[in-house]
Design an enzyme around this catalytic site. Structure first.
Site, PDB file in Angstrom:
ATOM      1  CG  ASP A 192      -1.817   1.166   0.774  1.00  0.00           C
ATOM      2  OD1 ASP A 192      -2.754   1.902   0.504  1.00  0.00           O
ATOM      3  OD2 ASP A 192      -1.408   2.104   2.465  1.00  0.00           O
ATOM      4  CD  GLU A 276      -5.803   1.548  -4.450  1.00  0.00           C
ATOM      5  OE1 GLU A 276      -6.014   1.443  -4.034  1.00  0.00           O
ATOM      6  OE2 GLU A 276      -4.698   1.543  -3.056  1.00  0.00           O
ATOM      7  CG  ASP A 356      -1.387   3.786   6.118  1.00  0.00           C
ATOM      8  OD1 ASP A 356      -2.557   3.948   5.394  1.00  0.00           O
ATOM      9  OD2 ASP A 356      -0.122   4.183   6.265  1.00  0.00           O
TER      10      ASP A 356
END
Length: 383
Positions: A192, A276, A356
């Site tokens: 992330d 991502e 996170d």
């Protein structure tokens, strides 16, 4: 697969003049070809083919007094300049017709001698070589000293000589290499990306954001103020401009070095990496634009992708609309509205999540699910 290896060049004064001539001749040929096609389009004439363009812009132009100086540089440099123009046109046509995916490609534009980056390319036809003394021999330029930081894994197919805004010279070799698989490992990781922490891994590790631009901001502002006080076009102005460019280059080099080291470590330690798919262009339009550009997410993800392909690792991007932060990684229950100021939250199932770390775990789970689907696994979970 093809990779680029960059090395620093240290040309002598005469070689810098020869490179400047090569930059200027390549730029002139590119602009002449672009002007010829644009004028033909305005006059309603047929599209000038690549072969006809080369004949008119290079072969016939050398025989005229206005362009006789094109013969002072290698003909391969001029041909490669036209090849860049033809590639730009093909990409533009493929973009407007829908054959090319991604953002729209603009039509070719004229090159300026004031551009921050000047480059010429030599292919094998130019017969460039690396001498026994470790120098790069270029046609009509000479033997240029090179700082070899590593060995080339194979013979290069081409070399591009680049001059950046800071006045530094680089040689960029294109090398064809085979895949070099690393030993298999059982660990997989989801990543992330963020601004408070540059990267949060699914195993709980957090990599701090170096904020290189912010740290160098005072020095950059001082160099910018010194440039603004100089008379534009003077020698002092040119000197101050180089000082500012070198300061920016130092920050960019540090950011690239950080991304290389971190991406190499992650690829070596994990068999599969999932990230991502962030919309960096959209985030760069917000009030966090400077911090987003300073982070360099796109550069880091691109390094992960090509290193995974080189070393036999699995790499995948997760859909940016996947609710990784608001989905409980323990029970799968989605949370309600959650502003960015909320960094930790508790699920009704009792699990306490760091926002996170929870997002990184969900990215890992989504990547594994997509991988199973691609390999023939079940698409829908069991009831």
């Amino acid at each position: 697969m093809q990779l680029r290896y960059n090395f620093r060049l240290y040309p002598a004064a005469g070689q810098r003049q020869a490179l400047a001539r090569a930059f200027g001749c390549a730029r002139t040929v590119f602009n002449d070809g672009l002007r010829l096609r644009q004028e033909g389009r305005e006059q309603g004439l047929p599209y000038v083919s690549d072969g006809d363009l080369s004949k008119r812009v290079i072969t016939q132009a050398k025989q005229t007094p206005e362009r006789a100086w094109l013969g002072e540089v290698s003909a391969v440099v001029l041909q490669q300049a036209l090849a860049d123009l033809n590639t730009a046109y093909r990409n533009f046509f493929a973009s407007i017709t829908g054959r090319r995916k991604g953002p729209e490609v603009a039509p070719p534009r004229y090159r300026s001698r004031k551009d921050n980056r000047q480059a010429v390319r030599f292919t094998r036809n130019a017969r460039f070589t690396v001498t026994a003394g470790g120098k790069l021999r270029l046609p009509k330029i000479g033997d240029v000293p090179v700082r070899w930081s590593r060995e080339l894994p194979a013979g290069p197919s081409s070399v591009t000589v680049i001059k950046d805004a800071a006045g530094r010279y680089f040689a960029s070799f294109v090398v064809e290499i085979c895949q070099e698989p690393l030993p298999q490992t059982a660990s997989e990781v989801g990543i992330d990306l963020g601004l408070t922490h540059f990267a949060v891994l699914s195993d709980g590790r957090k990599v701090g954001n170096p904020r290189l631009l912010r740290r160098a901001e005072r020095r950059l502002n001082k160099a910018q103020q010194a440039l603004s006080r100089k008379q534009k076009g003077s020698n002092n102005w040119a000197r101050a401009k180089r000082v500012l460019a070198r300061a920016h280059a130092k920050t960019a080099d540090a950011r690239r070095d950080f991304a290389h080291k971190l991406s190499t470590q992650i690829i070596r330690d994990n068999q599969a990496v999932y990230v991502e798919d962030l919309c960096v262009k959209g985030l760069a339009r917000t009030r966090l634009a400077k911090s987003v550009h300073d982070a360099g997410w796109s550069q880091f993800v691109a390094m992960l992708e090509y290193k995974a392909g080189r070393y036999g690792r699995t790499f995948a991007r997760i859909d940016r609309f996947f609710p990784s932060s608001k989905l409980c990684s323990a029970c799968g229950l989605p949370a309600g509205t959650m502003p960015l100021s909320v960094r930790s939250w508790t699920c009704p199932c009792g699990a306490v999540h760091d926002r996170d770390v929870n997002a990184a775990i969900n990215i890992l789970a989504a990547g594994r699910a997509e991988r199973l689907n691609a390999c023939g696994g079940t698409v829908r979970p069991a009831a």
